[in-house]
Design a protein around this motif. Structure first.
Motif, PDB file in Angstrom:
ATOM      1  N   VAL A 224       0.845  -1.200   0.000  1.00  0.00           N
ATOM      2  CA  VAL A 224       0.000   0.000   0.000  1.00  0.00           C
ATOM      3  C   VAL A 224       0.882   1.252   0.000  1.00  0.00           C
ATOM      4  CG1 VAL A 224      -1.639   1.364   1.356  1.00  0.00           C
ATOM      5  CG2 VAL A 224      -1.969  -1.111   1.098  1.00  0.00           C
ATOM      6  N   ILE A 225       1.940   1.240   0.803  1.00  0.00           N
ATOM      7  CA  ILE A 225       2.850   2.388   0.860  1.00  0.00           C
ATOM      8  C   ILE A 225       3.597   2.535  -0.464  1.00  0.00           C
ATOM      9  CG2 ILE A 225       4.904   3.306   2.010  1.00  0.00           C
ATOM     10  CD1 ILE A 225       3.762   1.923   4.579  1.00  0.00           C
ATOM     11  N   VAL A 226       3.962   1.418  -1.079  1.00  0.00           N
ATOM     12  CA  VAL A 226       4.588   1.480  -2.406  1.00  0.00           C
ATOM     13  C   VAL A 226       3.657   2.162  -3.399  1.00  0.00           C
ATOM     14  CG1 VAL A 226       5.319   0.079  -4.377  1.00  0.00           C
ATOM     15  CG2 VAL A 226       6.127  -0.492  -2.084  1.00  0.00           C
ATOM     16  N   ASP A 282       0.212  10.097  13.763  1.00  0.00           N
ATOM     17  CA  ASP A 282      -0.523  10.480  12.555  1.00  0.00           C
ATOM     18  C   ASP A 282       0.468  10.742  11.427  1.00  0.00           C
ATOM     19  OD1 ASP A 282      -2.169  11.403  10.582  1.00  0.00           O
ATOM     20  OD2 ASP A 282      -2.947  13.130  11.692  1.00  0.00           O
ATOM     21  N   ARG A 283       0.662   9.748  10.575  1.00  0.00           N
ATOM     22  CA  ARG A 283       1.554   9.912   9.439  1.00  0.00           C
ATOM     23  C   ARG A 283       0.783  10.262   8.159  1.00  0.00           C
ATOM     24  NH1 ARG A 283       6.263   8.552  11.955  1.00  0.00           N
ATOM     25  NH2 ARG A 283       6.746   6.419  12.586  1.00  0.00           N
ATOM     26  N   LEU A 328       7.451   9.300   4.036  1.00  0.00           N
ATOM     27  CA  LEU A 328       7.328   8.064   3.273  1.00  0.00           C
ATOM     28  C   LEU A 328       8.409   7.060   3.662  1.00  0.00           C
ATOM     29  CD1 LEU A 328       6.439   9.572  -0.220  1.00  0.00           C
ATOM     30  CD2 LEU A 328       4.952   8.123   1.177  1.00  0.00           C
ATOM     31  N   ALA A 329       9.641   7.553   3.902  1.00  0.00           N
ATOM     32  CA  ALA A 329      10.712   6.662   4.355  1.00  0.00           C
ATOM     33  C   ALA A 329      10.388   6.070   5.721  1.00  0.00           C
ATOM     34  CB  ALA A 329      12.035   7.421   4.394  1.00  0.00           C
ATOM     35  N   PHE A 348      10.722   0.085  -2.852  1.00  0.00           N
ATOM     36  CA  PHE A 348       9.992   1.355  -2.795  1.00  0.00           C
ATOM     37  C   PHE A 348      10.625   2.388  -3.726  1.00  0.00           C
ATOM     38  CE2 PHE A 348       9.422   5.618  -1.059  1.00  0.00           C
ATOM     39  CZ  PHE A 348       8.041   5.692  -0.964  1.00  0.00           C
ATOM     40  N   ASN A 349      11.933   2.504  -3.676  1.00  0.00           N
ATOM     41  CA  ASN A 349      12.605   3.508  -4.493  1.00  0.00           C
ATOM     42  C   ASN A 349      12.614   3.145  -5.974  1.00  0.00           C
ATOM     43  OD1 ASN A 349      13.705   5.682  -2.652  1.00  0.00           O
ATOM     44  ND2 ASN A 349      14.502   3.879  -1.619  1.00  0.00           N
TER      45      ASN A 349
END
Length: 396
Positions: A224-226, A282-283, A328-329, A348-349
Motif C-alpha cells: 500500500v505504501i509502495v 498520525d503519518r 514516506l521513508a 519502494f525507491n
C-alpha cells in the motif's frame, strides 16, 4: 516518549543518524552545486531541448532507483549496510570531475548516469541503517532529521553556486570543480563517523531477499505504501523544471540556482517538525497536506508570468517535499520486517523512480510541445487525482 521536549527528542536520536545526516548534507551540497546549473548548461551551452533535459533527469533518477533494489537486498543478505553506503558515496564523489570535463551531451548523460548509480548503491542501505539505528518512538524524527540535513546541503549548494558564478564571471565549469570538495568530505565522514549497530543487527533472511518468498514477507501494508509512493512520484517531476521556469520569466542565468535554494530552505525547515509530528501517531495527515501544497505549487508555476508567483510556487513545492519525503521513508521502516529493510527501501525507491522517470519525460515533452503551463497543469491534475485517492482510502 511522545511527550519528549524538543531537546530531549533530539538527544534521543543516535549519533550515527546525525553523522549520516552530515554525510547527506555534504553530498547534496556537492550534487546541487552541479544540478542547479546543469539544466542551463545543457540548454544554453550544449543546445539540448527540454525533452532531452527531461529524459536525462528522468533516466538519472530511475537509474538510481533501479540500483537501489539490488543494493538494498545485498545489504540485507550480507548484513553490511555501511560498506555498501561507502561504495555508493565514493562512486558519486569520483564522478564529480566528469561534469566540468564534459565535451558534449552524451558525456553529461554518462556522468549523471554513473553519479546516480552511486546514489542507488548507497540509498537503500543508508535508509535501512537509519531504521536500524533509530528507536521506534523517534523513528519519524530520525528520518526527518536526516532529510532536513540532506536538504540543508541542497540549498547551500545552489547558494554557493550563485556566489561562485558571480565571483567567477559566470564560469559554470569552475563551480563544477568546486563541487568535488564536499563530495570527498562526505565519504570521509561516513568512513570514520558511522558505526553499524552490531548488537541489534537484523537476522539474515532465510533466502536471498529478492526471492519471491522473501518478497511476499514484506506484506500488504508495505505494498500500500509502495502504491502511495508511485502516485506521489507521478504527481511531480524533476526540480530542474523549477530552475528553467524561473529562467523563462526573467531570472538571470547566474541567479537561476536561487530557485533550488528557496525550495530547499522550505524543504529543510519542514522535514524535521513533520517527522516529530508523525511520531505522535498520525503519518497520513501530512501526506494529504503535501498533495494540497503540490497542487497549489503547480497552479502557481503554471500561471506565473513574473517572478513573485514563481517564488510562491517554488516555496510550495518545497513544502510538499518536506511534508512527504521523510515521512514516506518512515512509513516503509514502520511496516518492513527488520531483516528485509534494505530490500523494502530498494523496492519502494525502484517503483517511485520509474514513476518519476515517466513524470519527468512527460513534463519535458509537454513543455516542448505546448509550453511550461501545460507541464505544470498536468502535474496539478495528477496531484489532484492522488489527493482524491488518499482521502478516499483514509475514509475506508
Amino acid at each position: 516518549m511522545n511527550d519528549f521536549s524538543a531537546r530531549s527528542r533530539l538527544r534521543a536520536i543516535p549519533s550515527g543518524v546525525w553523522a549520516l545526516g552530515i554525510v547527506s548534507l555534504l553530498m547534496d551540497f556537492s550534487s546541487e552545486m552541479i544540478h542547479a546549473l546543469l539544466p542551463i548548461y545543457l540548454v544554453g551551452a550544449m543546445g539540448a531541448s527540454m525533452a532531452e533535459v527531461g529524459v536525462i533527469e528522468g533516466v538519472a533518477e530511475a537509474t538510481a532507483s533501479i540500483v537501489k533494489i539490488f543494493s538494498g537486498a545485498l545489504s540485507d543478505w550480507f548484513g553490511r549496510r555501511k560498506q555498501l553506503a561507502i561504495i555508493g558515496y565514493g562512486l558519486a564523489a569520483l564522478t564529480k570531475p566528469m561534469f566540468p570535463l564534459a565535451p558534449n551531451i552524451g558525456w553529461v548523460m554518462a556522468a549523471r548516469f554513473i553519479d546516480r548509480v552511486g546514489k542507488g548503491v548507497r540509498g537503500a542501505p543508508r535508509d535501512a541503517l537509519v531504521a536500524d539505528l533509530a528507536p521506534a518512538p523517534v523513528r519519524g524524527a530520525a528520518f526527518g532529521l536526516r532529510q532536513s540535513l540532506d536538504t540543508v546541503g541542497a540549498f547551500l549548494g545552489p547558494a554557493v553556486a550563485v556566489a561562485a558564478m558571480w565571483l567567477s564571471a559566470n564560469s559554470i565549469t569552475l563551480v563544477f570543480w568546486l563541487a568535488t570538495i564536499p563530495a570527498a568530505l562526505a565519504v570521509a565522514v561516513l568512513a570514520f563517523g558511522v558505526s553499524e549497530p552490531q548488537s541489534s543487527r537484523p537476522p539474515r533472511p532465510a533466502r536471498f531477499p529478492l526471492h519471491i518468498e522473501e518478497i511476499r514477507r514484506l506484506g500488504g501494508p508495505f505494498w500500500v505504501i509502495v502504491a502511495i509512493g508511485v502516485v506521489f512520484s507521478l504527481a511531480r517531476f524533476s526540480e530542474a523544471f523549477l530552475i528553467l521556469k524561473a529562467r523563462a520569466v526573467g531570472l538571470p542565468e547566474a541567479l537561476a540556482p536561487l530557485a533550488l535554494v528557496a525550495m530547499n530552505v522550505v524543504y529543510a525547515g519542514a522535514s524535521y517538525p513533520v517527522g516529530v509530528f508523525s511520531d505522535r501517531g498520525d503519518r497520513r495527515t501530512p501526506l494529504i497536506a503535501g498533495l494540497v501544497a503540490l497542487i497549489a505549487a503547480d497552479a502557481a508555476l503554471a500561471s506565473a508570468e513574473h517572478l513573485p508567483l514563481v517564488w510562491l510556487g517554488v516555496a510550495l513545492w518545497g513544502l510538499h517535499m518536506g511534508l512527504t519525503q521523510g515521512l514516506l521513508a518512515a512509513l516503509v521502516a514502520d511496516v518492513a520486517p527488520a531483516a528485509l529493510r534494505g530490500s523494502a527501501f530498494g523496492v519502494f525507491n525502484l517503483t517511485s523512480g520509474v514513476a518519476l522517470l515517466a513524470a519527468s519525460a512527460g513534463a519535458g515533452a509537454l513543455w516542448d510541445s505546448f509550453g511550461p503551463a501545460a507541464a505544470f497543469w498536468a502535474g496539478a491534475l495528477c496531484a489532484s487525482l492522488a489527493l482524491a485517492g488518499l482521502i478516499a482510502a483514509r475514509r475506508r
